[in-house]
Design a protein around this motif. Sequence first.
Motif, short mmCIF file in Angstrom:
data_model
loop_
_atom_site.label_atom_id
_atom_site.label_comp_id
_atom_site.label_asym_id
_atom_site.label_seq_id
_atom_site.Cartn_x
_atom_site.Cartn_y
_atom_site.Cartn_z
N THR A 125 -29.03 -86.56 60.63
CA THR A 125 -30.38 -85.99 60.67
C THR A 125 -31.01 -85.79 59.29
O THR A 125 -32.23 -85.73 59.18
CB THR A 125 -30.41 -84.66 61.43
OG1 THR A 125 -29.50 -83.74 60.80
CG2 THR A 125 -30.01 -84.87 62.88
N ASP A 126 -30.21 -85.70 58.22
CA ASP A 126 -30.79 -85.51 56.89
C ASP A 126 -30.58 -86.72 55.98
O ASP A 126 -30.65 -86.61 54.76
CB ASP A 126 -30.27 -84.23 56.24
CG ASP A 126 -28.78 -84.28 55.91
OD1 ASP A 126 -28.06 -85.14 56.47
OD2 ASP A 126 -28.34 -83.47 55.07
N ALA A 127 -30.34 -87.89 56.57
CA ALA A 127 -30.21 -89.12 55.77
C ALA A 127 -31.54 -89.41 55.08
O ALA A 127 -32.60 -88.98 55.53
CB ALA A 127 -29.81 -90.29 56.67
N VAL A 136 -37.38 -96.40 62.87
CA VAL A 136 -37.16 -95.93 61.50
C VAL A 136 -37.53 -94.46 61.41
O VAL A 136 -38.59 -94.06 61.89
CB VAL A 136 -38.00 -96.74 60.48
CG1 VAL A 136 -37.85 -96.16 59.08
CG2 VAL A 136 -37.64 -98.21 60.50
N LEU A 137 -36.66 -93.68 60.79
CA LEU A 137 -36.94 -92.29 60.43
C LEU A 137 -36.69 -92.16 58.94
O LEU A 137 -35.77 -92.79 58.41
CB LEU A 137 -36.01 -91.32 61.18
CG LEU A 137 -36.05 -91.32 62.70
CD1 LEU A 137 -34.94 -90.43 63.26
CD2 LEU A 137 -37.41 -90.85 63.18
N THR A 138 -37.47 -91.34 58.26
CA THR A 138 -37.26 -91.10 56.83
C THR A 138 -37.25 -89.59 56.56
O THR A 138 -38.16 -89.06 55.94
CB THR A 138 -38.33 -91.81 55.98
OG1 THR A 138 -39.62 -91.41 56.44
CG2 THR A 138 -38.20 -93.32 56.07
N PRO A 139 -36.19 -88.90 57.01
CA PRO A 139 -36.16 -87.45 56.87
C PRO A 139 -35.85 -86.94 55.47
O PRO A 139 -36.20 -85.81 55.14
CB PRO A 139 -35.05 -87.02 57.84
CG PRO A 139 -34.19 -88.22 58.01
CD PRO A 139 -35.08 -89.42 57.80
N GLY A 140 -35.20 -87.73 54.60
CA GLY A 140 -34.79 -87.22 53.30
C GLY A 140 -35.39 -88.00 52.15
O GLY A 140 -36.00 -89.05 52.33
N SER A 141 -35.21 -87.46 50.94
CA SER A 141 -35.70 -88.15 49.75
C SER A 141 -34.84 -87.84 48.54
O SER A 141 -35.33 -87.85 47.41
CB SER A 141 -37.16 -87.77 49.48
OG SER A 141 -37.25 -86.38 49.23
N ALA A 142 -33.56 -87.58 48.76
CA ALA A 142 -32.66 -87.27 47.65
C ALA A 142 -32.34 -88.53 46.86
O ALA A 142 -32.48 -89.64 47.38
CB ALA A 142 -31.36 -86.67 48.21
#
Length: 171
Positions: A119-121, A148-154
């Motif tokens: 969930t936080d990828a 496509v999901l874009t939940p993170g930005s690390a």
Amino acid sequence: MNVLADDVRRPVDPGVFRDAMALLAAPLTIVTTLDAQGRRQGFTASSVTSASLEPPLLLVGLSNTSSCRPALTQSDGFVVNVLGEQHAEVAGRFATRDVDRFAEQDFGSWPGCGLPYLTDANAVLRCTTVDRVPVGDHLLLIGELTGVLTPGSAPPLLWYQRAFRSTRRAS
């Protein structure tokens, strides 16, 4: 180490190849699927790349000795979870045999198909399997992106010189 082949038709030694490839930084992912019994399966992968824009296709390299190979040869879909630097522990767990890889991490289920995803990828790429190509000691999975999901930005988690690395500079 420099190795020059005396016969250009003969491949280099696998150990030499492995050492050279350790110098190629690769982004890390976790590839997940469900087996025929509906159990979650997954592994850490550094051999993931885009293969086509039209249609949108991804290619995943899967070792023939992977514990996930049976599930991925039967499943009609998989998810590529693009890891951030905070995922070093989960990447290590998914690269380890005979452990509960899903025990401690927060995974969701993709609506409609139930495929597990982190969930936080940084990015979550849901694929429908369109082909499987045996190549040497690997199986290449080719998947068409269907979500496509874009939940993170690390900053990304990388594999370089046989260790987890980040692009963040040490302070």
